[in-house]
Enzyme design. Sequence first.
Site, mmCIF file in Angstrom:
data_model
loop_
_atom_site.group_PDB
_atom_site.id
_atom_site.type_symbol
_atom_site.label_atom_id
_atom_site.label_comp_id
_atom_site.label_asym_id
_atom_site.label_seq_id
_atom_site.Cartn_x
_atom_site.Cartn_y
_atom_site.Cartn_z
ATOM 1 N NE ARG A 45 -2.903 0.440 3.215
ATOM 2 C CZ ARG A 45 -2.244 0.651 4.481
ATOM 3 N NH1 ARG A 45 -1.436 1.828 4.610
ATOM 4 N NH2 ARG A 45 -2.432 -0.259 5.509
ATOM 5 C CE1 TYR A 97 -16.263 11.382 -15.888
ATOM 6 C CE2 TYR A 97 -15.846 11.384 -13.497
ATOM 7 C CZ TYR A 97 -16.272 10.619 -14.424
ATOM 8 O OH TYR A 97 -16.212 9.405 -14.504
ATOM 9 C CG ASP A 169 -9.390 15.913 -14.987
ATOM 10 O OD1 ASP A 169 -8.970 15.261 -15.728
ATOM 11 O OD2 ASP A 169 -10.367 15.450 -14.234
ATOM 12 C CE LYS A 194 -12.460 7.958 -18.334
ATOM 13 N NZ LYS A 194 -12.652 9.212 -17.852
HETATM 14 C C1 LIG Z 1 -13.489 9.523 -16.430
HETATM 15 C C2 LIG Z 1 -12.827 10.714 -15.630
HETATM 16 C C3 LIG Z 1 -12.488 10.963 -14.605
HETATM 17 C C4 LIG Z 1 -12.612 9.704 -13.422
HETATM 18 O O1 LIG Z 1 -11.917 8.562 -13.576
HETATM 19 P P1 LIG Z 1 -12.039 7.269 -13.395
HETATM 20 O O2 LIG Z 1 -10.858 6.556 -13.770
HETATM 21 O O3 LIG Z 1 -13.287 6.852 -14.252
HETATM 22 O O4 LIG Z 1 -12.213 7.156 -11.985
HETATM 23 C C5 LIG Z 1 -12.139 12.227 -14.089
HETATM 24 N N1 LIG Z 1 -11.976 13.200 -14.820
HETATM 25 C C6 LIG Z 1 -12.142 12.979 -16.371
HETATM 26 C C7 LIG Z 1 -12.329 14.326 -17.250
HETATM 27 C C8 LIG Z 1 -12.702 11.888 -16.834
HETATM 28 O O5 LIG Z 1 -13.153 11.823 -17.971
#
Ligand SMILES: *Cc1c(COP(=O)(O)O)cnc(C)c1O
Length: 392
Positions: A45, A97, A169, A194
Site C-alpha cells: 500500500r 466531469y 484535470d 482514458k
Molecule cells: C473518467 C474521468 C474521471 C474519472 O476517472 P475514473 O478513472 O473513471 O475514476 C475524471 N475526470 C475526467 C475528465 C474523466 O473523463
Amino acid sequence: MQDSTKILHNIPVDELTGAISVPIYQTATYVQEAPGVNKGFDYSRTNNPTRKVLEELIAKLENGKTGVAFGSGIAAIDAVLRLLKPGDEILAIDDIYGGAFRLFTQIYKKYGIKVNYIDTSNVEHVVNAISSNTKFIWLETPSNPTLKVSDIQKIAQIAKHYNSLVVVDNTFASPVIQRPLDLGADIIIHSATKYLAGHSDVIAGLVVTREEELGAKIKFLQNATGAVPGPFDCWLSIRGIQTLELRLERQCKNAALITDFLTSSKYIDKVYYPGLSSHKNHHIAAQQQKLFGAMVSFSLKDDNAFSAIKLAQSTTFFKLAESLGGVKSLICHPFSMTHKTIPAEIKRTTGIQDSLIRLSCGIESAEDLVKDLEQALESIHQKKYAVSFADV
Ligand SMILES: *Cc1c(COP(=O)(O)O)cnc(C)c1O
C-alpha cells in the site's frame, strides 16, 4: 527529446534480470533483514516497484516533481480534495466531469467544502469570482463534453495573487498534448483509464505535483487512505503510455476529419471541437495544446434526446459506451449517460443540450468512421419520417 523517446527511455530495464518489460511485482509485503531494514519497500500500500515506475514516468511526462498513482481517476480527485479543510472554497469549471460533481456535492459539501461553478473559459469570470477563501481553481481543459478551453497560463497568474492553487484535470488532453505545469498549474489529475492506458481495459488514476512538498502530502494521503492501484493495473497503464503519442496522432487526425464531415452535414446543428476556427477559444487551444484532441461533440438540428439516443444506437464502429480515450471509437449521449447526475436545468445552461452527442475518436480508419456516422444520421432521419408518416 521527443515524447515517444522520453516515455520509452524513462521506463527502466529491470536491474535484476534485464527484463525489458517492467516486472509485475505482485506482492503485498517484502522480507526485511532486520526491523526497518529493507530494500526500499516494506508494504505494497505504501510502495510497490511496478507502481513506482508508473509514478516516476507520469511525473517526468508532465514535467512535475512527484507522481502518485490511485485505483481510479476519482480516487485521485478525492485525494486532492482531502488537502482542503472546512470553509475552503473551490472555483470549478461549470461543465465539470459528472463524477467530480457528484463527489463535490454529495460527499464534500457535508464536510464544509464550498464549490462555486463558473465558466472558466472566460477569464473575467475567474477574476470576478475569486476570493481569499479560494483554495483551488479546478479546471478541465478541454472540458467534458462541450470542449470548452480555459487559458491555464492567465488563470494561474490570477490564482497566484490569491495564493490559490490551480488544479488541472488533464484527462482529455494528456501530457502529449498539453503540459499544464509548464503553464503555471500546481496539480495535475489524470483518469489514466482514458488516453494514458488507452485500451479501455483498466481503471486507474494519477496525480502529479509541481512541488515536492505538495507531492509528499498526496503521497501521505495515498498511504493513509489506501486507494492504490494493483501492480497489474500499473503495468497495463505503463504499457499503454508507451504508445500514447502514436495513438494520439492518429486519433487527433481522425477527429479533425470527422469534424470536417460533421460541419458539412445538413442534420447537424453545432459542432464542438477546439480545432475549429469558429471555436470560441480556438486561439488559446492553438497556443497551449500541441494537438486539438480526439474528442468531438455535436448537437442535432432535431434537438431532442430521443433522436440522439437513436443515433448513438445506430453506429457500428462507434460503440455506445461511457468512457473515452481508447483505441476503439466510442459514442455517448452525455445528457442521459455521463452527465445524468447533473440536474437538467444546469445541464442545459452549460450547453449540454438534449441532443448532444460526444464522440471519442479511436484509431480505426477515418474513412470507415465517417461512413459510419453518415449511415447512422441517414438511418435515424429516414426512420423518423416513417414514424411521422404512420402517425398521419
Ligand atoms: C473518467 C474521468 C474521471 C474519472 O476517472 P475514473 O478513472 O473513471 O475514476 C475524471 N475526470 C475526467 C475528465 C474523466 O473523463
